[in-house]
Design an enzyme around this catalytic site. Structure first.
Site, mmCIF file in Angstrom:
data_model
loop_
_atom_site.group_PDB
_atom_site.id
_atom_site.type_symbol
_atom_site.label_atom_id
_atom_site.label_comp_id
_atom_site.label_asym_id
_atom_site.label_seq_id
_atom_site.Cartn_x
_atom_site.Cartn_y
_atom_site.Cartn_z
ATOM 1 N N ASP A 367 -14.084 11.841 13.749
ATOM 2 C CA ASP A 367 -13.670 11.385 12.421
ATOM 3 C C ASP A 367 -14.622 11.931 11.348
ATOM 4 O O ASP A 367 -15.375 12.892 11.574
ATOM 5 C CB ASP A 367 -13.582 9.844 12.419
ATOM 6 N N ASP A 479 -6.539 12.827 6.366
ATOM 7 C CA ASP A 479 -6.784 11.615 5.576
ATOM 8 C C ASP A 479 -6.597 11.899 4.081
ATOM 9 O O ASP A 479 -6.545 13.075 3.654
ATOM 10 C CB ASP A 479 -8.226 11.151 5.869
ATOM 11 N N ASN A 481 -8.073 9.630 0.687
ATOM 12 C CA ASN A 481 -8.682 8.342 0.370
ATOM 13 C C ASN A 481 -8.738 7.951 -1.094
ATOM 14 O O ASN A 481 -9.405 6.977 -1.437
ATOM 15 C CB ASN A 481 -10.096 8.284 0.953
ATOM 16 N N ASP A 551 -6.109 0.551 7.705
ATOM 17 C CA ASP A 551 -7.534 0.488 8.039
ATOM 18 C C ASP A 551 -7.893 -0.879 8.589
ATOM 19 O O ASP A 551 -9.039 -1.116 8.963
ATOM 20 C CB ASP A 551 -8.385 0.780 6.801
HETATM 21 C C1 DGJ Z 1 -10.080 6.172 5.963
HETATM 22 C C2 DGJ Z 1 -9.355 6.162 7.278
HETATM 23 O O1 DGJ Z 1 -8.234 5.348 7.224
HETATM 24 C C3 DGJ Z 1 -10.334 5.749 8.356
HETATM 25 O O2 DGJ Z 1 -9.666 5.637 9.591
HETATM 26 C C4 DGJ Z 1 -11.442 6.749 8.424
HETATM 27 O O3 DGJ Z 1 -10.941 7.994 8.834
HETATM 28 C C5 DGJ Z 1 -12.120 6.856 7.077
HETATM 29 N N1 DGJ Z 1 -11.181 7.086 6.013
HETATM 30 C C6 DGJ Z 1 -13.137 7.965 7.084
HETATM 31 O O4 DGJ Z 1 -13.667 8.197 5.846
#
Ligand code: DGJ
Length: 742
Positions: A367, A479, A481, A551
């Site tokens: 990850d 991902d 974010n 998450d």
């Molecule tokens: C958000 C993801 O949903 C997590 O599973 C993980 O990969 C983190 N980001 C890592 O920054």
């Protein structure tokens, strides 16, 4: 599957559904019916269906020279505001500042078989023998516009797909300021508008809002489909239950800003529309230019909410998920995120990998934190170069060690992002989504890359490709974010393309990167992710057969998240990881058995520090993995049933069946004093004419169907010896096998 009668009535049907349209007296395209199959329609049936002599009281005739005709109370396929219909229309178009009250008339009709899969843009696909399409071309001669609407019906499925594209036939530039992908008009059946709404860590909770006169809408303006709302929505008749009653589902095959809205008028007519959110959207159509809306799908079932989930799953698994992944076993993953966060090096990872392999896992997913100098989430996104401090011998060497253990390897990327503290940003500050104003919002310490710019997509592809080749990669976790703020593309500004096209062009850039990766590496398994389930939609599933759904890895919370997701998406589409206790999101302790029973529904994974497990826990994981492998196809691709009502929050029962085999999991969240002495769980998928083995006990189908499965004996303060479930967070798994007919 398609009947066309006198070029004015169009009937798409199979054994499950009928979808009927007709040409209205003013030659616009009207809607007549969507629901259970009507079979073959005779001329009389058609006459009967199209007869409408009663104008609704209070409507004003603004249209044509027919005292009985108005659009106000007609079901339409492509309604537009500005004529005799005062509801919100499905599209709006201007020439300069002048509104064009478009009058699209049916001009041409054609049919064809099959629907090709093209990686450039997500959409459903089908072999020639699996689908029939009807393309209706509508022309507005005066405004010089053409709209083509293609409806596709699929063999054996209750889903209609709808595609639309508009062409500017004139030399005059036009401005498309909204275009909904789908419109469905129905008479109200005491509908509830069902939507999957929530938040980060709480995605896709089922919400149901009874319709009333007025408009209700959900959507996203985040540049992604988002955690808060999902493009999957449904209209459920008030009397529909888990297994019976009419439900209409709708979804978009799209990952960007969207709107799903339902409007009910004064005569109980319901207009459901889905498409790109019109806020911040407008598309310039130069001479000859074409704009294609994302595909919309409508599903009908009269088998209640389970019917909806099953129809949606069957359609998505056959016509949206990449053929390579259809029915293919998904690897059992070990993901190091909650085991190590940023605190790892090669040695630690290889030790974890070896342990995961010994327990039976199949794919090691590395990850966040392996690149640049990323020891926390404040730096290095965009610099997709392995950190030499963590991989002193290079990532190729690490990959070989993982592969030598007999494991597949996955690597995490966040392709659309860049950290201000990165080499990429130093070299290309103009590659960031950023308004010329000074202020720029930073989310999780990062900026969004301008994926509307093809050069950005190309550069990120080159960097990812290098890692794929060097590691002989099997799996990518993609991902995302943060969401887009101050949306502005320096590239579009340079090219003279309006910023109102940014959001859609951004998502097309995301799809372009998927296309590049999958064209060169068609067998790589991409897991979608966006801070958990912030981009859980059919656009992503077209490329990534599975998505990290949240998450929140707490098993109790996952019961609701997965129940919601399963209303519109297949079980194979979400990955579930067994994580540590106390749980990192909610601090809850649950038994390993409970966590494993929840996580086994769908592609399974583990995400916890394997070295802090006891020998007994390791043994339990080993055994569970053996069990999972023996039932993997059933637990990934079987037919899912929610066997408790939505209102039952403390007890959840999930069942999954395929052919002869079924697994049923009973979950009880909180223990209660003196619960019912004995209770049974009705099993919807039992054939009363067969016999079944429940564990080792032979039972008749009639008994299981009419009486049901006996609930586990719950601890009730006196049954110390016999209780099968004691305390909070209990699970109990039943195995049922049909005995072969003689
Ligand atoms: C958000 C993801 O949903 C997590 O599973 C993980 O990969 C983190 N980001 C890592 O920054």
């Amino acid at each position: 599957m398609i009947e066309i009668i006198s070029d004015t009535i169009f009937h798409l049907h199979n054994e499950k559904i009928s979808y009927v349209m007709h040409v209205l007296p003013n030659r616009q395209l009207g809607h007549l019916y969507f629901g259970p199959s009507l079979g073959h329609l005779s001329a009389n049936d058609m006459d009967y269906l199209t007869k409408k002599e009663n104008k609704s009281a209070g409507t004003v005739k603004f249209f044509e020279n027919d005292g009985l005709f108005t659009l106000a109370d007609r079901f339409q396929e492509l309604p537009t505001y500005g004529s005799s219909d005062f509801r919100e229309g499905a599209f709006t178009i201007f020439a300069e500042d002048v509104p064009l009250y478009v009058d699209f008339k049916v001009a041409e009709v054609e049919t064809f078989a099959g629907k090709e899969r093209e990686l450039v843009k997500p959409a459903s696909f089908a072999e020639k023998a699996e689908s029939q399409s009807l393309r209706i071309t509508l022309i507005d001669k005066q405004r010089q516009l053409k709209m083509e609407i293609t409806y596709t019906i699929f063999v054996g499925l209750g889903t209609i797909a709808r595609n639309q594209r508009i062409t500017n036939l004139s030399a005059e530039k036009k401005q498309l300021s909204s275009l909904m992908s789908g419109v469905l008009e129905l008479r109200n059946q005491q509908f509830e508008f069902v939507h999957l709404s929530g938040a980060w860590l709480k995605e896709r909770q089922i919400k149901a809002t009874p319709l009333t006169q007025g408009t209700f809408r959900v959507g996203s303006l985040k540049g992604a489909s988002g955690h808060q709302h999902n493009p999957f929505v449904a209209l459920k008749a008030a009397n529909a239950t888990n297994d019976q009653g009419r439900v209409y589902g709708a979804n978009l095959i799209y990952s960007g800003n969207f709107l799903a809205q339902v409007e009910m008028d004064e005569w109980d007519n319901v207009r459901l529309m889905l498409g790109i959110h019109p806020e911040q959207f407008s598309w310039t159509l130069q001479q000859g230019a074409v704009f294609e809306a994302p595909e919309c799908i409508f599903t009908f079932t009269d088998e209640g909410l389970n019917g909806l989930g099953q129809e949606s799953a069957a359609f998505i698994e056959k016509h949206v998920i990449a053929p390579y992944w259809q029915k293919r076993p998904r690897p059992i993953v070990f993901n190091n995120w909650e085991a190590t966060y940023f605190d790892f090096d090669q040695e630690k990872l290889v030790a974890l990998a070896a342990e995961s392999q010994a327990l039976g896992m199949e794919c090691f997913v590395l990850d966040d934190g392996w690149f640049g100098k990323r020891d926390n989430d404040r730096s290095s996104l965009g610099d997709w170069v392995p950190d030499p401090a963590k991989f002193p011998n290079g990532i190729g060497h690490f990959a070989k060690q993982i592969h030598d253990l007999g494991l597949q390897l996955g690597v995490w990327f966040e392709p659309e992002m860049v950290s201000p503290d990165s080499q990429l940003y130093q070299e290309h500050p103009d590659w960031v989504v950023r308004h010329p104003y000074e202020r720029i919002s930073v989310g999780r310490g990062q900026y969004v890359l301008d994926f509307a710019n093809p050069a950005v997509v190309e550069a990120i592809f080159a960097a990812i490709k290098k890692i794929i080749v060097e590691t002989d990669l099997d799996y990518i976790k993609w991902d995302m974010n943060r969401n887009i703020t101050e949306a502005y593309s320096p590239y579009l500004a340079d090219e003279g393309i309006p910023q109102t096209e940014f959001f859609h062009r951004y998502i097309l850039g995301v799809y372009a990167l998927y296309q590049k990766i999958l064209t060169e590496f068609p067998e790589i398994l991409i897991e979608g992710c966006a801070g958990g389930g912030g981009r859980y939609d059919l656009g992503i599933l077209f490329y990534s057969p599975q998505i990290w759904p949240s998450d929140d890895s707490d098993a109790v919370e996952r019961l609701q998240i997965q129940t919601g997701t399963l209303l519109g998406y297949p079980m194979s589409s979400f990955s579930n990881h067994v994580s540590a206790c106390p749980n990192h999101q909610v601090g809850r302790n649950t038994s390993l058995a409970f966590r494993q029973s929840v996580a086994m529904f769908g592609p399974l994974g583990y995400e916890l520090d394997l070295f802090s497990l006891s020998a007994a826990e390791k043994q339990a994981i080993k055994e569970q993995i053996i069990f999972y492998k023996a039932h993997r196809q059933l637990l990934t691709y079987g037919t899912f049933y929610r066997m408790t009502d939505l209102s039952q929050k403390n007890e959840v029962v999930w069942g999954v069946s395929h052919q002869e085999e079924a697994l049923i999991a009973y979950f009880r969240i909180l223990a209660e004093a003196n619960p019912a002495a004995e209770a049974f769980i009705p099993v919807p998928f039992i054939d009363p004419d067969r016999s079944y083995l429940l564990e080792n006990e032979q039972l008749s189908g009639k008994v299981l169907k009419q009486i049901g499965l006996r609930k586990p004996y719950l601890f009730n303060a006196v049954n110390h010896q016999t209780a099968q479930a004691t305390g909070d967070f209990q699970s109990f798994v039943y195995q049922i096998k049909a005995i072969k007919k003689e």
